[in-house]
Design an enzyme around this catalytic site. Structure first.
Site, PDB file in Angstrom:
ATOM      1  N   CYS A  71       0.830  -1.210   0.000  1.00 30.70           N
ATOM      2  CA  CYS A  71       0.000   0.000   0.000  1.00 30.70           C
ATOM      3  C   CYS A  71       0.858   1.251   0.000  1.00 30.70           C
ATOM      4  CB  CYS A  71      -0.926   0.003   1.216  1.00 30.70           C
ATOM      5  SG  CYS A  71      -1.893   1.519   1.355  1.00 30.70           S
ATOM      6  N   ARG A  74       0.012   4.616   3.024  1.00 30.59           N
ATOM      7  CA  ARG A  74       0.112   4.338   4.456  1.00 30.59           C
ATOM      8  C   ARG A  74       0.421   5.530   5.346  1.00 30.59           C
ATOM      9  NH1 ARG A  74       4.227  -0.424   4.737  1.00 30.59           N
ATOM     10  NH2 ARG A  74       4.654  -0.112   2.506  1.00 30.59           N
ATOM     11  N   TRP A 247      -9.047   5.810  -0.105  1.00 36.93           N
ATOM     12  CA  TRP A 247      -9.571   6.413  -1.333  1.00 36.93           C
ATOM     13  C   TRP A 247      -8.689   5.934  -2.477  1.00 36.93           C
ATOM     14  CZ3 TRP A 247      -8.080   9.452   2.918  1.00 36.93           C
ATOM     15  CH2 TRP A 247      -6.756   9.906   2.880  1.00 36.93           C
ATOM     16  N   GLU A 252      -4.996   3.420 -10.371  1.00 36.35           N
ATOM     17  CA  GLU A 252      -5.654   2.129 -10.135  1.00 36.35           C
ATOM     18  C   GLU A 252      -6.798   1.952 -11.127  1.00 36.35           C
ATOM     19  OE1 GLU A 252      -6.118   2.966  -5.604  1.00 36.35           O
ATOM     20  OE2 GLU A 252      -6.021   0.787  -5.831  1.00 36.35           O
TER      21      GLU A 252
HETATM   22  N1  ARG Z   1      -6.654  -1.594  -6.982  1.00 37.46           N
HETATM   23  C1  ARG Z   1      -7.966  -1.880  -6.503  1.00 37.46           C
HETATM   24  C2  ARG Z   1      -8.991  -1.354  -7.488  1.00 37.46           C
HETATM   25  O1  ARG Z   1      -8.629  -0.721  -8.413  1.00 37.46           O
HETATM   26  C3  ARG Z   1      -8.222  -1.282  -5.135  1.00 37.46           C
HETATM   27  C4  ARG Z   1      -7.176  -1.604  -4.081  1.00 37.46           C
HETATM   28  C5  ARG Z   1      -7.248  -0.685  -2.873  1.00 37.46           C
HETATM   29  N2  ARG Z   1      -7.000   0.671  -3.263  1.00 37.46           N
HETATM   30  C6  ARG Z   1      -6.992   1.717  -2.437  1.00 37.46           C
HETATM   31  N3  ARG Z   1      -6.769   2.891  -2.946  1.00 37.46           N
HETATM   32  N4  ARG Z   1      -7.256   1.587  -1.151  1.00 37.46           N
HETATM   33  O2  ARG Z   1     -10.169  -1.496  -7.367  1.00 37.46           O
END
Ligand code: ARG
Length: 377
Positions: A71, A74, A247, A252
């Site tokens: 992560c 953090r 968030w 991602e």
């Molecule tokens: N990578 C995942 C997604 O795109 C989520 C993982 C957690 N991501 C976060 N920002 N807490 O759905």
């Protein structure tokens, strides 16, 4: 991270004592450590397990986030809110707890990191606990329309079929962004499904800051990633149901969920929209499409007032995290291949770091996969 072995009753005490020692010294209760460990020893001897006090649960969950090697976010571990759902044992109460999690975390876009912790497994009966079958509380269905062709999220094809086998009916006609129901099983019960209420689900239509036609691609994404298939381990106790969220970081969605060839695979359509030359890889059409798609994601979340961080800022925040941890005398563990953002890696400072990937406790682990979820496309 996977972990196959968790302590059984007979060797739970060392893991508990180790956690209590570190937890209590961090929160300034070191003088209470010995007494607490004595109490835990007796509790384990009589019941085969022990219960965390609520402040132990809270700080333990925060430590687990702090120890999550993959992560990048953090820096904010101390702001994690913790909901204690250990008493929950009915389907209605599970549904309410998940709904409350979604509402509190979403907060109309001002997203709040939250973990909801359901009952721990008994070390000698680890299979007797609540299981959430969803990978995330909000996720889009993957409809296998024909051999090798998927409408929606290819990662969810197996789970979508599982939901349908339970009796869930997808929208008609099925679309690319149909929100899946929640599926869970209480100890001794059957699989149960229920759809979250529409008004709880915040989504962002993706548009581009200077290409009006971008909206016509019809892309969207949900606001809050709530991971629901990981196991939280604190002081040797396993919490198999502990959905948590932060968030989003833009990449991602922009690079991975929408960009990956085995996910929504949007780079070709974005390239076409921007008139890029897709005949040769050397035109860098994929790279340029990634930039435009990621700009669109960041712009759309920003315009809708939904909290999101870009990968450069997140990388800076991670460097700050390493610094503040160092000042506390703690070393930072990390998984380089996950922490380097999936775009412009070398422009982010983490790329240039060497990181130790040792896994500390407390932590979040991958659960063993549910056979019900698996199905090939
Ligand atoms: N990578 C995942 C997604 O795109 C989520 C993982 C957690 N991501 C976060 N920002 N807490 O759905």
């Amino acid at each position: 991270m996977h972990r196959s072995e968790f302590p059984r009753s007979h060797d739970l005490l060392p893991a508990a004592a180790d956690f209590i020692g570190r937890c209590y010294s961090e929160i300034g209760r070191a003088e209470a450590v010995n007494r607490r460990i004595q109490d835990i020893r007796i509790e384990i001897e009589t019941t085969g397990t022990y219960q965390h006090l609520s402040f132990e649960l809270e700080h333990g969950a925060r430590m687990a986030w702090r120890n999550s090697n993959r992560c990048i976010g953090r820096l904010f571990w101390k702001s994690l809110k913790v909901r204690d759902g250990r008493h929950i044992n009915t389907n209605d109460a599970v549904f309410d707890a998940l709904g409350n999690h979604l509402k509190y975390a979403t907060n109309k876009g001002a997203i709040r990191p939250l973990v909801s912790i359901f009952a721990p497994a008994h070390p000698d009966r680890p299979e007797q606990s609540l299981i959430l079958a969803n990978h995330q509380l909000i996720r889009y269905a993957g409809h296998a329309v024909e051999e090798g062709v998927c409408l929606g999220d290819p990662n969810e094809v197996g789970f979508t079929r599982f939901c349908q086998n339970l009796g869930w009916k997808p929208a008609t006609p099925p679309g690319r962004f149909d929100v899946l129901p929640w599926v869970w099983k209480l100890p001794g019960g059957d699989w149960h499904y229920r759809a979250p209420r529409n008004e709880w689900i915040l989504e962002v239509p993706i548009r581009h800051p200077d290409c009006a036609d971008f909206s016509a691609l019809g892309l969207r994404w949900y606001a809050v990633p709530i991971i629901s298939d990981m196991l939280l381990e604190i002081g040797g106790l396993q919490y198999p149901a502990a959905p948590f969220n932060g968030w989003y970081m833009g990449t991602e969605i922009g690079s991975r969920n929408l960009g990956d060839a085995n996910r929504y695979n949007c780079l070709p359509e974005v390239a076409q929209l921007f008139g890029l030359d897709t005949r040769t890889a050397a035109s860098l059409w994929k790279d340029r499409s990634l930039v435009e798609l990621n700009r669109a994601v960041l712009h759309s979340f920003e315009s809708d007032g939904v909290r999101m961080v870009d990968h450069h800022t997140a990388s800076e925040q991670f460097m700050k995290f390493m610094e503040t941890e160092g000042k506390k005398g703690r070393s930072v563990q990390g998984d380089w291949s996950w922490l380097v953002p999936p775009m412009s890696g070398s422009a982010c400072p983490i790329f240039h770091m060497n990181l130790d990937n040792e896994v500390l406790s407390p932590n979040f682990y991958y659960r063993s996969p549910l056979p019900e979820r698996s199905a090939a496309l």
